[in-house]
Design a protein around this motif. Structure first.
Motif: not given
Length: 203
Positions: A41, A73-77, A80, A82, A85, A87-88, A91
């Protein structure tokens, strides 16, 4: 009378240069050759961050638990992996991305300009720690027949936290302070015997 030092380039210490993006990706590719890289990120501008693939210009901290890479890792998709992607992404606490590196260096250079300016106005001696430690990182250093560099563990200069120096490293820096004092004030303070101080003690 007195002596001051400039601020070292914190982005050059082992804490930010031991666990690399390339090493992490190579490790992941052993298990999954299709992986192209890891996502972080990263700072875009101001306080805006966005996920992107990491490059060699992004610095991973020494304490990053690499075993986290690929864990679900729990995602809205759905679950996925860590770091693998957008989306993950890894940190922020584990990465100093390229833009943050540039900002950090910019601030340190500004601080050092002020330090040198004020020291000159006050007639104080200056040890340029920024230049000294960057030169050690780039070229290494030989003192009393001992070869040193900025590598983690084997370099002999930095301790196991990758930030602070070893006793030997501090002896070397103490001598640089002494050299600056002697040069500025015409004094004759004796140097420390660097060989009398240990680096990393191997079991």
């Amino acid at each position: 009378k007195g002596v001051v030092a400039t601020v070292p380039d914190v982005t050059s210490i082992p804490y930010f240069n031991t666990v690399t993006v390339g090493a992490i990706v190579a490790g992941v590719q052993q298990a999954n050759p299709s992986v192209k890289g890891i996502y972080i990120n990263a700072l875009v501008s101001g306080t805006t961050y966005a996920p992107r693939l990491a490059t060699a210009n992004d610095l991973i901290v020494l304490t990053f638990p690499t075993s986290m890479i690929g864990t679900p890792v729990t995602t809205p998709y759905g679950p996925l992996p860590y770091g693998l992607t957008p989306y993950t992404p890894v940190d922020n606490q584990y990465v100093l991305d390229a833009n943050e590196v540039a900002l950090t260096r910019e601030h340190v250079i500004s601080f050092n300009s002020t330090i040198k300016s004020v020291a000159a106005a006050k007639g104080l001696a200056v040890f340029d720690a920024y230049t000294f430690l960057n030169n050690v990182k780039q070229y290494g250093l030989a003192v009393d027949g001992i070869d040193l560099n900025s590598n983690f563990v084997t370099g002999g200069l930095f301790s196991l936290d990758g930030v602070h120096l070893t006793p030997r490293g501090y002896a070397i820096v103490a001598n640089e302070f002494i050299n600056s004092i002697n040069a500025k004030y015409g004094s004759n303070i004796p140097l420390a015997n660097v060989a009398a101080y240990h680096g990393i003690l191997f079991p």
